[in-house]
Write a protein that holds these residues in place. Structure first.
Motif, PDB file in Angstrom:
ATOM      1  N   ILE A  16      26.753   5.400  77.011  1.00  0.00           N
ATOM      2  CA  ILE A  16      27.632   6.536  76.812  1.00  0.00           C
ATOM      3  C   ILE A  16      27.314   7.355  75.612  1.00  0.00           C
ATOM      4  O   ILE A  16      26.948   6.627  74.527  1.00  0.00           O
ATOM      5  N   LYS A  17      27.093   8.401  75.565  1.00  0.00           N
ATOM      6  CA  LYS A  17      26.707   9.286  74.485  1.00  0.00           C
ATOM      7  C   LYS A  17      28.080  10.398  74.116  1.00  0.00           C
ATOM      8  O   LYS A  17      28.289  11.130  74.796  1.00  0.00           O
ATOM      9  N   VAL A  18      28.893  10.105  72.939  1.00  0.00           N
ATOM     10  CA  VAL A  18      29.995  10.784  72.473  1.00  0.00           C
ATOM     11  C   VAL A  18      29.800  12.040  71.899  1.00  0.00           C
ATOM     12  O   VAL A  18      29.017  12.085  71.108  1.00  0.00           O
ATOM     13  N   PRO A  19      30.118  13.153  72.593  1.00  0.00           N
ATOM     14  CA  PRO A  19      30.138  14.311  72.001  1.00  0.00           C
ATOM     15  C   PRO A  19      30.975  14.840  70.718  1.00  0.00           C
ATOM     16  O   PRO A  19      31.695  13.803  70.441  1.00  0.00           O
ATOM     17  N   ALA A  20      30.681  15.629  69.997  1.00  0.00           N
ATOM     18  CA  ALA A  20      31.296  15.867  68.746  1.00  0.00           C
ATOM     19  C   ALA A  20      32.540  16.439  69.319  1.00  0.00           C
ATOM     20  O   ALA A  20      32.849  17.143  70.307  1.00  0.00           O
ATOM     21  N   ASP A  21      33.734  16.053  68.531  1.00  0.00           N
ATOM     22  CA  ASP A  21      35.177  16.276  68.794  1.00  0.00           C
ATOM     23  C   ASP A  21      35.652  17.629  68.559  1.00  0.00           C
ATOM     24  O   ASP A  21      35.508  18.238  67.433  1.00  0.00           O
ATOM     25  N   PRO A  22      36.040  18.371  69.783  1.00  0.00           N
ATOM     26  CA  PRO A  22      36.229  19.824  69.458  1.00  0.00           C
ATOM     27  C   PRO A  22      37.611  19.807  68.661  1.00  0.00           C
ATOM     28  O   PRO A  22      37.718  21.024  67.932  1.00  0.00           O
ATOM     29  N   SER A  23      38.384  18.845  68.590  1.00  0.00           N
ATOM     30  CA  SER A  23      39.467  18.932  67.815  1.00  0.00           C
ATOM     31  C   SER A  23      39.217  19.076  66.180  1.00  0.00           C
ATOM     32  O   SER A  23      39.702  19.770  65.452  1.00  0.00           O
ATOM     33  N   SER A  24      38.156  18.181  66.146  1.00  0.00           N
ATOM     34  CA  SER A  24      37.666  17.912  64.391  1.00  0.00           C
ATOM     35  C   SER A  24      36.882  19.386  64.160  1.00  0.00           C
ATOM     36  O   SER A  24      36.966  19.836  63.116  1.00  0.00           O
ATOM     37  N   ALA A  25      36.043  19.871  65.274  1.00  0.00           N
ATOM     38  CA  ALA A  25      35.351  20.988  64.885  1.00  0.00           C
ATOM     39  C   ALA A  25      36.140  22.200  64.608  1.00  0.00           C
ATOM     40  O   ALA A  25      35.732  23.207  63.762  1.00  0.00           O
ATOM     41  N   ALA A  26      37.346  21.932  65.307  1.00  0.00           N
ATOM     42  CA  ALA A  26      38.277  23.359  64.882  1.00  0.00           C
ATOM     43  C   ALA A  26      38.287  23.485  63.353  1.00  0.00           C
ATOM     44  O   ALA A  26      38.438  24.674  62.765  1.00  0.00           O
ATOM     45  N   PHE A  27      38.349  22.686  62.434  1.00  0.00           N
ATOM     46  CA  PHE A  27      38.691  23.016  60.926  1.00  0.00           C
ATOM     47  C   PHE A  27      37.468  23.538  60.495  1.00  0.00           C
ATOM     48  O   PHE A  27      37.709  24.612  59.726  1.00  0.00           O
ATOM     49  N   PRO A  28      36.194  23.086  60.484  1.00  0.00           N
ATOM     50  CA  PRO A  28      34.958  23.954  59.933  1.00  0.00           C
ATOM     51  C   PRO A  28      35.106  25.454  60.714  1.00  0.00           C
ATOM     52  O   PRO A  28      34.720  26.503  60.092  1.00  0.00           O
ATOM     53  N   VAL A  29      35.407  25.526  62.020  1.00  0.00           N
ATOM     54  CA  VAL A  29      35.388  26.673  62.550  1.00  0.00           C
ATOM     55  C   VAL A  29      36.352  27.712  62.231  1.00  0.00           C
ATOM     56  O   VAL A  29      35.711  28.909  61.584  1.00  0.00           O
ATOM     57  N   VAL A  30      37.732  27.298  61.910  1.00  0.00           N
ATOM     58  CA  VAL A  30      38.469  28.327  61.534  1.00  0.00           C
ATOM     59  C   VAL A  30      38.423  28.491  59.985  1.00  0.00           C
ATOM     60  O   VAL A  30      38.329  29.584  59.653  1.00  0.00           O
ATOM     61  N   ALA A  31      37.819  27.654  59.265  1.00  0.00           N
ATOM     62  CA  ALA A  31      37.471  27.889  57.813  1.00  0.00           C
ATOM     63  C   ALA A  31      36.379  28.799  57.877  1.00  0.00           C
ATOM     64  O   ALA A  31      36.503  29.923  56.933  1.00  0.00           O
ATOM     65  N   ALA A  32      35.175  28.774  58.608  1.00  0.00           N
ATOM     66  CA  ALA A  32      34.371  29.962  58.674  1.00  0.00           C
ATOM     67  C   ALA A  32      34.837  31.187  59.031  1.00  0.00           C
ATOM     68  O   ALA A  32      34.269  32.242  58.368  1.00  0.00           O
ATOM     69  N   LEU A  33      35.841  31.093  60.078  1.00  0.00           N
ATOM     70  CA  LEU A  33      36.405  32.479  60.358  1.00  0.00           C
ATOM     71  C   LEU A  33      37.065  33.158  59.260  1.00  0.00           C
ATOM     72  O   LEU A  33      37.170  34.300  59.155  1.00  0.00           O
ATOM     73  N   LEU A  34      37.867  32.260  58.398  1.00  0.00           N
ATOM     74  CA  LEU A  34      38.597  32.981  57.544  1.00  0.00           C
ATOM     75  C   LEU A  34      37.883  33.240  56.130  1.00  0.00           C
ATOM     76  O   LEU A  34      38.508  34.246  55.456  1.00  0.00           O
ATOM     77  N   VAL A  35      36.881  32.596  55.881  1.00  0.00           N
ATOM     78  CA  VAL A  35      36.183  32.973  54.458  1.00  0.00           C
ATOM     79  C   VAL A  35      35.313  33.822  54.766  1.00  0.00           C
ATOM     80  O   VAL A  35      34.330  33.686  55.512  1.00  0.00           O
ATOM     81  N   ALA A  36      35.485  35.135  54.239  1.00  0.00           N
ATOM     82  CA  ALA A  36      34.639  36.189  54.404  1.00  0.00           C
ATOM     83  C   ALA A  36      33.034  35.857  54.126  1.00  0.00           C
ATOM     84  O   ALA A  36      32.912  35.448  53.188  1.00  0.00           O
TER      85      ALA A  36
END
Length: 445
Positions: free
Chosen positions: A236-256
């Motif tokens: 089994i190869k476990v993908p990166a967690d989309p729930s955890s990815a949400a935090f850097p993703v939203v941070a990058a959206l908010l920081v100009a």
């Protein structure tokens, strides 16, 4: 455990490439199914957070051989369906709600007694939603009022297959019933009116179980499992967690001015409600290098700073993003216009009452909002929220990370009272975010 207060200051911009930890839901299930399979299973990319490590320890206590290699790859030699052994001690699941509920299903159809406990947060969370259908299958339970932990599961030697319609959308309850059905003769069926994450179904098929999914005339899904299969070991190869990815993703959206890449994120459609919502809000997110790894779709997410607008999030989207509403609420606070998040009753019974916790923290940070029943309505003006607050997170990792993200873009720093729970799902969160350009630090004693 002593508290670990952190403070998050405004960042200039975020940049770089990261891979967040492995998917927590898939990691829990990989350990459980590997412990039930005949032969050897190997797991690459397992989330090594506290929640998943509690599940690994529980599988060892139930008789499976579970080891971690120096290369980070995990190896299991399973016991076969129905072959788990009675644990010699209490199974302490820490903060792992998924691990606890799924394991209750697993042991319910084994003829021995298991006792579950956890930390203060897990001991306060309701388990009756799981024990009720498992009781119909023949298991017995002795616990605190409301079916809370500590809880003894008295497994049955003669489990009964059932057809069970979920009273609310819950992948955990669905999975608990299906796991009990593994060691139950006949066909166990779970009916869900709204589709929830389907990692259990996908992985069970991958291990060799006979499982069918039928869409009924009313649009509901009937998942039927033939009991007592022989599962065979898998890689089994476990993908990166989309729930955890949400935090850097939203941070990058908010920081100009930010531009980051989050690698190999799971893009299972039943897990991507947040990303659909962010795109509707005007987020600059590109899916690149889409592929399938270990039976799950994944892609690299290219994210740039964006001006967001308020949207109406329909209640039927909740099952695909239930863990992401706290970070979505932070994004909504920076958006222009009103964001309505509907049908959030499930948030009240997570690691904390997340609906109340987010509302209190956001209001203290200067955000205008209302809670109407189970709806959260956030009014953004397109500017930066004031911040300048210290938020109690009540041992809830997602509340903690959400407010640290808020501090990266608000006018004044945001502090949380205790970051210790973050390691349950995202070990290395602070170091990863600081590596992208965040300014998170310990609070001086």
């Amino acid at each position: 455990m002593s508290a670990k207060p952190l403070i998050s200051h405004a960042a200039a911009s975020l940049s770089g490439q990261v891979r967040v930890p492995g998917d927590k839901s898939i990691s829990h299930r990989a350990l459980m199914f590997g412990a039930l399979a005949i032969g050897q299973s190997s797991i690459e990319g397992l989330l090594e957070g506290e929640d998943v490590l509690r599940t690994a320890a529980a599988m060892r206590a139930l008789g499976a051989e579970v080891t971690r290699g120096g290369d980070g790859r995990w190896t299991l030699f399973g016991r076969g369906v129905g072959g788990l052994a009675e644990p010699e001690d209490v199974l302490d699941m820490g903060n792992a709600g998924t691990g606890a509920r799924l394991l209750m299903g697993l042991v319910a159809s084994h003829p021995f007694t298991s006792v579950f406990t956890g930390d203060a947060s897990l001991r306060s969370r309701p388990m009756r939603r799981v024990t009720e259908p498992l009781g119909r299958m023949g298991a017995g339970f002795v616990g605190r009022s409301g079916g809370r932990l500590p809880l003894a599961v008295i497994g049955t030697a003669s489990p009964i297959p059932i057809s069970y319609e979920l009273p609310m959308p819950s992948a955990q309850v669905k999975s608990a019933v299906l796991l009990a059905g593994l060691n139950t003769p006949g066909t166990t069926t779970v009916i869900e009116r709204e589709a929830t994450r389907d990692h259990t179904e996908l992985m069970l098929r991958g291990f060799g179980a006979k499982l069918t999914v039928e869409v009924l005339a009313n649009g509901a899904r009937a998942i039927s499992l033939t009991g007592q299969p022989e599962l065979t070991g898998q890689s089994i190869k476990v993908p990166a967690d989309p729930s955890s990815a949400a935090f850097p993703v939203v941070a990058a959206l908010l920081v100009a001015g930010s531009a980051i890449t989050v690698q190999a994120v799971g893009t299972n459609p039943l897990r991507c409600g947040l990303y659909q919502t962010l795109l509707e809000m005007g987020a600059d997110i590109t899916y690149a290098n889409a592929r399938v790894e270990g039976g799950e779709p994944v892609a690299d997410l290219l994210v740039r700073g964006s001006e967001l607008k308020g949207v109406d999030v329909p209640p039927e989207r909740a099952p695909s993003m239930i863990d992401e509403y706290p970070i979505l609420a932070v994004a909504a606070a920076f958006a222009k216009g009103t964001t309505r998040m509907r049908g959030l009753a499930e948030l009240r019974v997570k690691e904390s009452d997340r609906l109340a916790a987010m509302a209190r923290g956001l209001e203290a940070a200067g955000v205008t909002l209302e809670v109407e029943g189970d709806d959260l309505i956030v009014h953004g003006d397109g500017g930066l929220p004031e911040g300048g607050v210290s938020v109690p997170v009540n041992l809830d990792h997602r509340i903690a990370m959400s407010f640290l993200v808020m501090g990266m873009a608000s006018r004044r720093p945001v502090q949380i009272d205790d970051a210790s729970a973050i390691d349950t799902s995202f070990p290395g969160f602070t170091e990863m975010m600081n590596g992208l350009g965040a300014k998170i630090s310990r609070v001086a004693e």
